[in-house]
Write a protein that holds these residues in place. Sequence first.
Motif, mmCIF file in Angstrom:
data_model
loop_
_atom_site.group_PDB
_atom_site.id
_atom_site.type_symbol
_atom_site.label_atom_id
_atom_site.label_comp_id
_atom_site.label_asym_id
_atom_site.label_seq_id
_atom_site.Cartn_x
_atom_site.Cartn_y
_atom_site.Cartn_z
ATOM 1 N N TYR A 13 -10.719 -9.084 7.419
ATOM 2 C CA TYR A 13 -9.319 -8.380 7.503
ATOM 3 C C TYR A 13 -9.733 -7.036 7.458
ATOM 4 O O TYR A 13 -10.524 -6.486 6.919
ATOM 5 N N ILE A 14 -8.622 -6.288 8.308
ATOM 6 C CA ILE A 14 -8.645 -4.885 8.109
ATOM 7 C C ILE A 14 -7.105 -4.115 8.299
ATOM 8 O O ILE A 14 -6.231 -4.988 8.860
ATOM 9 N N SER A 15 -6.662 -3.508 7.416
ATOM 10 C CA SER A 15 -5.430 -2.739 7.231
ATOM 11 C C SER A 15 -5.747 -1.497 8.179
ATOM 12 O O SER A 15 -6.580 -0.972 8.188
ATOM 13 N N SER A 16 -4.445 -0.753 7.961
ATOM 14 C CA SER A 16 -4.355 0.518 8.673
ATOM 15 C C SER A 16 -5.236 1.540 7.962
ATOM 16 O O SER A 16 -5.870 2.478 8.411
ATOM 17 N N ALA A 17 -5.414 1.156 6.630
ATOM 18 C CA ALA A 17 -6.275 2.194 5.652
ATOM 19 C C ALA A 17 -7.873 2.043 6.151
ATOM 20 O O ALA A 17 -8.391 2.982 6.242
ATOM 21 N N GLY A 18 -8.051 0.793 6.519
ATOM 22 C CA GLY A 18 -9.419 0.525 6.814
ATOM 23 C C GLY A 18 -9.660 1.086 8.166
ATOM 24 O O GLY A 18 -10.715 1.701 8.447
ATOM 25 N N ALA A 19 -8.715 0.904 9.336
ATOM 26 C CA ALA A 19 -9.105 1.552 10.416
ATOM 27 C C ALA A 19 -9.111 3.193 10.441
ATOM 28 O O ALA A 19 -9.563 3.694 11.415
ATOM 29 N N VAL A 51 -18.784 -6.784 5.968
ATOM 30 C CA VAL A 51 -18.486 -8.252 5.685
ATOM 31 C C VAL A 51 -17.421 -8.165 4.818
ATOM 32 O O VAL A 51 -17.569 -7.566 3.908
ATOM 33 N N GLY A 52 -16.351 -8.918 5.028
ATOM 34 C CA GLY A 52 -15.251 -9.182 3.829
ATOM 35 C C GLY A 52 -13.796 -8.444 4.164
ATOM 36 O O GLY A 52 -13.330 -8.840 5.380
ATOM 37 N N PHE A 53 -13.321 -7.795 3.447
ATOM 38 C CA PHE A 53 -11.872 -7.060 3.592
ATOM 39 C C PHE A 53 -11.858 -5.649 3.563
ATOM 40 O O PHE A 53 -12.287 -5.041 2.469
ATOM 41 N N LEU A 54 -11.638 -5.089 4.547
ATOM 42 C CA LEU A 54 -11.192 -3.524 4.604
ATOM 43 C C LEU A 54 -9.850 -3.210 4.469
ATOM 44 O O LEU A 54 -8.849 -3.267 5.392
ATOM 45 N N ASP A 55 -9.577 -2.735 3.298
ATOM 46 C CA ASP A 55 -8.175 -2.374 2.901
ATOM 47 C C ASP A 55 -7.838 -1.170 2.174
ATOM 48 O O ASP A 55 -8.895 -0.391 2.063
ATOM 49 N N ALA A 56 -6.851 -0.985 1.341
ATOM 50 C CA ALA A 56 -6.492 0.462 1.023
ATOM 51 C C ALA A 56 -7.456 0.543 -0.254
ATOM 52 O O ALA A 56 -7.325 1.675 -0.983
ATOM 53 N N HIS A 57 -7.961 -0.455 -0.882
ATOM 54 C CA HIS A 57 -8.700 -0.493 -2.069
ATOM 55 C C HIS A 57 -10.403 -0.201 -1.401
ATOM 56 O O HIS A 57 -10.994 0.499 -2.015
ATOM 57 N N THR A 58 -10.812 -1.074 -0.422
ATOM 58 C CA THR A 58 -12.216 -1.185 -0.155
ATOM 59 C C THR A 58 -12.629 -0.211 0.799
ATOM 60 O O THR A 58 -14.004 0.316 0.973
ATOM 61 N N PHE A 59 -11.622 0.658 1.406
ATOM 62 C CA PHE A 59 -12.092 1.764 2.552
ATOM 63 C C PHE A 59 -12.791 2.685 2.050
ATOM 64 O O PHE A 59 -13.555 3.480 2.649
ATOM 65 N N VAL A 60 -12.603 3.119 0.613
ATOM 66 C CA VAL A 60 -13.474 4.120 0.245
ATOM 67 C C VAL A 60 -15.041 3.977 0.295
ATOM 68 O O VAL A 60 -15.479 4.752 0.714
ATOM 69 N N GLN A 61 -15.459 2.743 0.213
ATOM 70 C CA GLN A 61 -16.945 2.483 0.523
ATOM 71 C C GLN A 61 -17.349 2.721 1.797
ATOM 72 O O GLN A 61 -18.324 3.132 1.962
ATOM 73 N N THR A 93 1.001 -1.231 -0.148
ATOM 74 C CA THR A 93 -0.001 0.047 0.047
ATOM 75 C C THR A 93 0.805 1.205 -0.101
ATOM 76 O O THR A 93 0.710 2.132 -0.762
ATOM 77 N N ASN A 94 1.775 1.230 0.851
ATOM 78 C CA ASN A 94 2.826 2.603 0.897
ATOM 79 C C ASN A 94 3.644 2.653 -0.681
ATOM 80 O O ASN A 94 3.745 3.734 -0.791
ATOM 81 N N ILE A 95 3.922 1.615 -1.060
ATOM 82 C CA ILE A 95 4.587 1.693 -2.480
ATOM 83 C C ILE A 95 3.608 2.303 -3.191
ATOM 84 O O ILE A 95 3.885 3.319 -4.190
ATOM 85 N N ILE A 96 2.199 1.802 -3.472
ATOM 86 C CA ILE A 96 1.265 2.280 -4.303
ATOM 87 C C ILE A 96 1.163 3.979 -4.047
ATOM 88 O O ILE A 96 1.051 4.493 -4.917
ATOM 89 N N ARG A 97 0.920 4.013 -2.739
ATOM 90 C CA ARG A 97 0.320 5.601 -2.390
ATOM 91 C C ARG A 97 1.721 6.646 -2.326
ATOM 92 O O ARG A 97 1.433 7.624 -2.765
#
Lengths: 158, 118
Positions: free
Chosen positions: B56-62, B21-31, A50-54
């Motif tokens: 799943y959650i990443s820092s982007a989701g949090a 439900v699902g995966f909350l990451d740097a792609h899906t956090f926008v929703q 993610t950091n690389i992309i951003r």
Amino acid sequence: MKERKVELVVSNMTENLATVRKFVMDTLADAGVSEKVVRKIILAVDEAVTNIIRHAYEEFSKGTRTIDIKLCTYPARKCVEVTLHDSGKEFNPDEVKTPNMDEHIRLRKKYGLGIFLIRKVMDEVNYMFRTGEENILRMVKYLENDEEKEGDKRDARD
Amino acid sequence: MPGIKIKTQKTADGVAYIKVVGFLDAHTFVQMEEEIVKLFNARIYKVAVDLSGLEYISSAGAGVFISNVGEATANGGNIVFINPSEPVREVFDLLGLTQIFQIFETKEEAFMLFRKGR
């Protein structure tokens, strides 16, 4: 743990994060790494990609650059090593300060926690770069240390 | 591809229940971000997020919750969590969020907090 040396190349699209996570999960589960440790390594790799992309590829259009992920397990050393290569802007994780979570909330910050998480879940994090050519992020997780380190790691509020 | 599903129910007394439900990451956090902003635009600031189905959650989701909880509390509401799955709880622990956000085992307990007027 079995020995594994595998590589995945993805383009700079956040859509690829799911593929990256599946690659790490399948490889490490097959190598016999415990589910809890696999989850931590997945988190570190996701945050790093993610950091690389951003950041590293900030100025490049989506899907035009590559990220090379090498994942190796070393049974003798009881560790998992992940190396990420990119050709974007240099980004030194050592320059990122430990975040203060209360401040994040007060300032309504959305970003800036990835490096902190990587450092928390991995045992070694090194960064090398050759300006304009290549950035290399190397992360190592020692398996036998994991459980005993759980209680020692400090959280963002300390 | 593993993505995210978000379902929101609003009660007559201005509480929103979001099941994610699902995966909350740097792609899906926008929703997730859009869903919360939509509630704030409707002046709903009491938000209970059910994380039992989040794998799943990443820092982007949090970051969605971290950056929006201030707006909720400034308007007399809050963002609270219901029953986070083990992988999500682990990430919250790493970030120190379990000490900052209120976490409930059930929807009823979360709603009780809001109905007490907090």
